[in-house]
Structures are given as C-alpha cells and as structure tokens.
Design an enzyme around this catalytic site. Structure first.
Site, PDB file in Angstrom:
ATOM      1  CB  CYS A   1      20.127  37.677  14.508  1.00  0.00           C
ATOM      2  SG  CYS A   1      21.639  37.984  13.808  1.00  0.00           S
TER       3      CYS A   1
ATOM      4  CB  CYS B   1      23.539  36.938  16.086  1.00  0.00           C
ATOM      5  SG  CYS B   1      22.737  38.154  14.951  1.00  0.00           S
ATOM      6  CG  ASP B   2      21.724  34.219  18.409  1.00  0.00           C
ATOM      7  OD1 ASP B   2      22.898  34.669  18.682  1.00  0.00           O
ATOM      8  OD2 ASP B   2      20.694  34.553  18.443  1.00  0.00           O
TER       9      ASP B   2
END
Ligand code: NAP
Length: 309
Positions: free
Chosen positions: A131, A134-135
């Site tokens: 992701c 997300c990261d």
C-alpha cells in the site's frame, strides 16, 4: 431465527449494521479475525466526506463500529467458518456453533494480492508494502520498486514520486494494462523508470532485517540480475474474499460476487452482498459504505415482503 446476519467489518459491514439496527432488525455482525478490513492498514483518509481534516483509517472504523453498536448491533469477534442455505433462511457456523437468520449480508471485502515470496513475508513492514498510500511517506529520498502494470501500479508509482528519489516500475510483460492516460503520466515522469519483462525472484535483505535490493528475473530470457533498492511495493491487484460462498453464489469473470447492477442482490434470494467483495471497480471506503446501506435496505424490504407473504 434472526432477521439478519452480517459477515465482515469494513465500511460496508458497519454501514449495513447501522441501517439494519436502526430498522430494528437486531442484526448480529461477525467481525472476523482482522476487524476493520483494509482501512486498518491505511493512515490518512482524506476523501471520506464529513472529515475535512482527514481521519485515520483505524479511527474511522472504530467510529463506525461504535455507531453500529449504539443502535444495538450484536458484535461477535469471530470468523465465520461456513454458510449454507436452510429452510427459510441461512445457517452460519462460528466456532462450531450454528447461527440462523432469514437474511445474510456479505461484506467480507478483498485482500491485496502478494507476490508470494518467503522473503516478501519476512520483510513485510520492513521495506515491503502492499500500500503506497499507507507507507509511501516512510520512503522519503529513497529508491523504490513498484510491481504491476495496472491502474493501481501507475497511480501508486505517481504517488510515490512525492517522497521517493526514484521509482522503478517492474512489470512482467512488455506492455501495461493500465489506461492510456495513466501510462503516459508514468512513462513521461522524470523520476520513474520501467523495467519490462521482469519478475521479482527474491527480495534481498532478510539477513539484515530490511530491504536492501531485489533479484530480478527476465521473464523472456530467464536471465537474473540484482539491483539495490530500499522499498518494494506490490500493486498487483486484489483477491475478493469469497471462500464462504464459492459454489453457492454466482461470481463474475474476475471472481467477485455478482450483484444485480445498481442493487445489492446476489442470485440467492435473501443473500445480499456489499463492499469490495462485489466491487472490483471503485474499491473506495465511501462506495463500500454506500453499498452497505443498499444491502441493509434490501434485507429490510425482503423481510417485510416475506412477512406478509
Ligand atoms: P489489475 O488491473 O488487475 O492489474 C494488476 C497488475 O498486476 C497487472 O498488470 C498484472 O499483470 C500484474 N500482476 C498480477 N499478478 C501478478 C504477479 N503475481 N506478479 C507480477 N505481476 C502481477 O489491478 P489494479 O491495478 O489493482 O486495478 C484493479 C481495477 O481498479 C481495475 O479495473 C483498474 O482500472 C481500477 N483502478 C482504477 C484506478 C483509476 O482509474 N484511478 C486506479 C486504481 C485501480 P498482467 O498485466 O500481466 O496481467
């Protein structure tokens, strides 16, 4: 026999629960072993209306859960083992115990596909991610690889250029399947390069506990080469979580639950589906929530029709 059993606890399941509970259907919701679904691995959600400053994915799920609970949803933190039709409804088995209901709402979601390497598992969260949104933030000034040739890979490659010094897209064929406009953005971006006809054979760095590089294999010639890299993102699609209903409900050509267009109906009367398990196109928290509302309204109508029948 209950009115409605809801299976799954992402935005679709919680929204269905809020609507079903407020309609006085006294729903029971099985939230599974990974409650909250994909939003639990998301940080900032900036496109869910009502939160102008954004909200963290897990916090959004906590609030939805609270709201469902407030109206009387019975929440069970267990995984459903099986589901089958019975006379007048359905039976689900949870921890060996049978629960029966006249209707079932399926909101089991989808799971990001993984490359399937041992090294990927060992280095997950240590440079390997599924992701970018997300990261990506953790890769400021670093070099990263993104695997895949679809729209998600293009979108995530573009997103990663905000942080990373350089992004390499690794694709197993010599052409992308992504839409032309997304491809062009990637191909023309000064921070992005593409390695065609390549698959990751191994992610390197298990010995030191973080990603240090990858070994690539040319999918045409079979040649291998190692390149140093700080992060590996897979954007190779999602798998719908349909194990419970395989052989029971109709699936579409991509393996997602087939619903009547614009409705939450499956081919089995009384069995409704919402969220990512039936949506490979939009896959947004807000569309999942909207379809959860639809499923609950369908269940409510179905129950009303069958009471008077
Ligand atoms: P996708 O279209 O299924 O693409 C998956 C990509 O990963 C493909 O290029 C595929 O290669 C590759 N792949 C699959 N398994 C692999 C493996 N084991 N190893 C290496 N590569 C692998 O999935 P997606 O990109 O997540 O998109 C899903 C849907 O959402 C699509 O309909 C897409 O259009 C839509 N979407 C739209 C947007 C947007 O418009 N903004 C953004 C994201 C997603 P092959 O090409 O060789 O099969």
């Amino acid at each position: 026999m209950r009115n409605v059993i809801i299976i799954g606890s992402g935005p679709a399941g919680w929204t269905a629960a809020v609507y079903a509970a407020r309609a006085n259907l006294q729903p029971i919701l099985f939230e599974g072993h990974e409650p909250g679904g994909q939003l639990m691995t998301t940080t900032d959600v900036e496109n869910f209306p009502g939160f102008p400053e954004g909200i963290q994915g897990p916090e959004l799920m906590r609030l939805m859960r609270e709201q469902a609970k407030r109206f009387g949803t019975e929440i069970v933190s267990e995984l459903v083992e099986s589901l089958k039709p019975i006379d007048g409804g359905f039976e689900v088995v949870v921890k060996g115990q049978a629960h029966q209901a006249k209707t079932v709402i399926l909101s089991t979601g989808a799971t990001a596909r993984r490359l399937g390497l041992e090294s990927e598992k060992a280095l997950y969260g240590k440079g390997v991610s599924a992701c970018a949104t997300c990261d990506g933030f953790f890769f400021r000034g670093k070099k990263v690889i993104i695997v895949g040739g679809g729209d998600s890979a293009m979108e995530e490659a573009m997103f990663l250029t905000r942080f990373a010094e350089h992004v390499t897209v690794v694709h197993r064929r010599a052409e992308f399947r992504a839409s032309k406009i997304m491809q062009e953005r990637v191909l023309n971006h000064p921070k992005i390069s593409v390695i065609w006809n390549a698959a990751i054979e191994e992610i390197l760095g298990v010995d030191v506990g973080h990603v240090t590089g990858v070994r690539l294999k040319d999918t045409v010639t079979g040649e291998t080469k190692e390149i140093p890299i700080d992060g590996v993102f897979a954007a190779i699609g999602h798998e719908p979580n349909v194990a419970l209903v395989k052989g029971l409900v109709d699936l579409d050509e991509k393996g997602y639950i087939q619903t009547v267009p614009g409705r939450a109906l499956t081919n089995i009367p009384g069995l409704f589906a919402c969220g990512d398990v039936q949506d490979h196109r939009y896959r947004q928290a807000i569309t999942a929530a909207g379809s959860g509302c639809m499923a609950a309204l369908e269940a409510e109508r179905y129950l009303a029709d069958h009471e008077t029948a």
